[in-house]
Motif scaffolding. Structure first.
Motif, short mmCIF file in Angstrom:
data_model
loop_
_atom_site.label_atom_id
_atom_site.label_comp_id
_atom_site.label_asym_id
_atom_site.label_seq_id
_atom_site.Cartn_x
_atom_site.Cartn_y
_atom_site.Cartn_z
N ARG A 106 48.62 72.16 54.52
CA ARG A 106 49.16 72.62 55.69
C ARG A 106 48.41 71.69 56.89
N GLN A 107 47.29 70.91 56.50
CA GLN A 107 46.28 70.47 57.26
C GLN A 107 46.39 68.76 57.06
N PRO A 108 46.51 68.06 58.10
CA PRO A 108 46.42 66.48 57.92
C PRO A 108 45.34 66.10 57.49
N ASP A 109 44.90 66.23 56.30
CA ASP A 109 43.96 65.92 55.40
C ASP A 109 44.17 65.08 54.35
N ASP A 110 45.34 64.30 54.35
CA ASP A 110 45.44 63.45 53.10
C ASP A 110 46.28 62.42 53.83
N ILE A 111 46.28 61.08 53.53
CA ILE A 111 47.03 59.96 54.35
C ILE A 111 48.62 60.22 53.89
N GLY A 112 48.89 60.48 52.34
CA GLY A 112 50.31 60.82 52.22
C GLY A 112 50.96 61.89 52.92
N LEU A 113 50.21 63.06 53.22
CA LEU A 113 50.88 64.02 54.02
C LEU A 113 51.03 63.60 55.58
N ILE A 114 49.91 62.82 55.99
CA ILE A 114 50.14 62.31 57.26
C ILE A 114 51.42 61.31 57.55
N ALA A 115 51.58 60.68 56.67
CA ALA A 115 52.76 59.51 56.56
C ALA A 115 54.07 60.24 56.68
N ILE A 116 54.15 61.35 55.75
CA ILE A 116 55.35 62.31 55.62
C ILE A 116 55.68 62.88 57.12
N GLY A 117 54.32 63.48 57.71
CA GLY A 117 54.41 64.13 58.80
C GLY A 117 54.87 63.27 59.84
N CYS A 118 54.58 62.09 60.20
CA CYS A 118 55.01 61.01 61.03
C CYS A 118 56.42 60.81 60.70
N ALA A 119 56.83 60.83 59.69
CA ALA A 119 58.20 60.45 59.12
C ALA A 119 59.14 61.26 59.73
N LEU A 120 58.77 62.72 59.63
CA LEU A 120 59.52 63.71 59.91
C LEU A 120 59.69 63.75 61.50
N ALA A 146 53.83 56.12 50.67
CA ALA A 146 54.76 55.03 50.50
C ALA A 146 56.11 55.91 50.78
N LEU A 147 56.32 56.91 50.12
CA LEU A 147 57.42 57.83 50.59
C LEU A 147 57.83 58.08 52.10
N GLY A 148 56.81 58.45 52.73
CA GLY A 148 56.75 58.57 54.17
C GLY A 148 57.10 57.45 54.96
N ASP A 149 56.38 56.41 54.61
CA ASP A 149 56.71 54.94 55.24
C ASP A 149 58.19 54.61 55.07
N GLY A 150 58.52 54.86 53.75
CA GLY A 150 59.86 54.51 53.41
C GLY A 150 60.78 55.06 54.24
N ILE A 151 60.76 56.54 54.39
CA ILE A 151 61.61 57.20 55.41
C ILE A 151 61.63 56.46 56.85
N ILE A 152 60.43 56.12 57.30
CA ILE A 152 60.48 55.36 58.65
C ILE A 152 61.18 54.05 58.75
N ASP A 153 60.88 53.40 57.56
CA ASP A 153 61.47 52.00 57.29
C ASP A 153 63.06 52.01 57.29
N ALA A 154 63.71 53.00 56.53
CA ALA A 154 65.05 53.10 56.72
C ALA A 154 65.69 53.69 57.88
#
Length: 204
Positions: free
Chosen positions: A151-165, A99-107
């Motif tokens: 450091r690996q994209p092994d979790d949906i939360g980290l994937i979302a944050i990585g895509c947001a960055l 939700a945090l990563g998606d929220g960055i993208i939304d904003a």
């Protein structure tokens, strides 16, 4: 074969494709051309998603799914993956980070649309600034958590944050977010080098 309305500039589409790559499903997805826009509706996408937004996916059985969160969970279930922790605090932590990563993208999208989609006489700098303030607050929160990130994209939360960055790099390079969030910058340098991230990099 699955069909996905695709846009190389969408951080949400990238999120889906990162998951698909990690799960070994990328070659089972046909990428359909799209032109999603907040004003000019693409009726091709609307055939899958009445909101006419990407990503929108049709399963081999004809079921239409939309919103990256739904599609990513579908792909994880299809592949019997472990990108979504099943129980306990690990699950809620992962979903909150998504939700945090998606929220960055939304904003960031709202800030961009203020000047790319709204007529000049109706643009409001204060609105865009308020959206970017949300981005900054989210980055500050990530800076406090990042020492515990894989450091690996092994979790949906980290994937979302990585895509947001990655989206901030693509559309808001002038923010120079790495200067203010060095721990996040160091983590992202390693995370973004993973093949699933590198091969899905957002671009025009």
């Amino acid at each position: 074969m699955m069909q996905l309305f695709f846009a190389s500039t969408s951080a949400y589409v990238r999120k889906v494709m990162v998951c698909a790559t990690i799960l070994g499903l990328a070659d089972e997805i046909e990428r359909l051309d799209s032109a999603a826009h907040p004003i000019d509706r693409d009726e091709r996408i609307a055939a899958f998603n009445p909101l006419a937004k990407v990503p929108a996916l049709r399963t081999p059985g004809g079921l239409c799914l939309y919103d990256s969160r739904v599609i990513c969970e579908y792909l994880n279930a299809l592949a019997q993956g472990d990108l979504f922790p099943e129980t306990g605090d690990a699950r809620w932590r992962s979903l909150a980070r998504q939700a945090l990563g998606d929220g960055i993208i939304d904003a960031a999208l709202l800030a961009r649309y203020e000047f790319s989609a709204r007529p000049p006489g109706k643009q409001w700098q204060g609105w865009a600034d308020a959206q970017l303030k949300k981005v900054a607050a989210a980055l500050s929160d990530i800076e406090g958590q990042v020492s515990g990130f894989s450091r690996q994209p092994d979790d949906i939360g980290l994937i979302a944050i990585g895509c947001a960055l990655g989206y901030l790099d693509f559309r808001f390079a002038e923010l120079n977010w790495r200067a203010r969030y060095p721990l996040t910058a160091a983590w992202f340098a390693l995370f973004a080098a993973h093949p699933a991230m590198a091969t899905t990099q957002t671009h025009v």
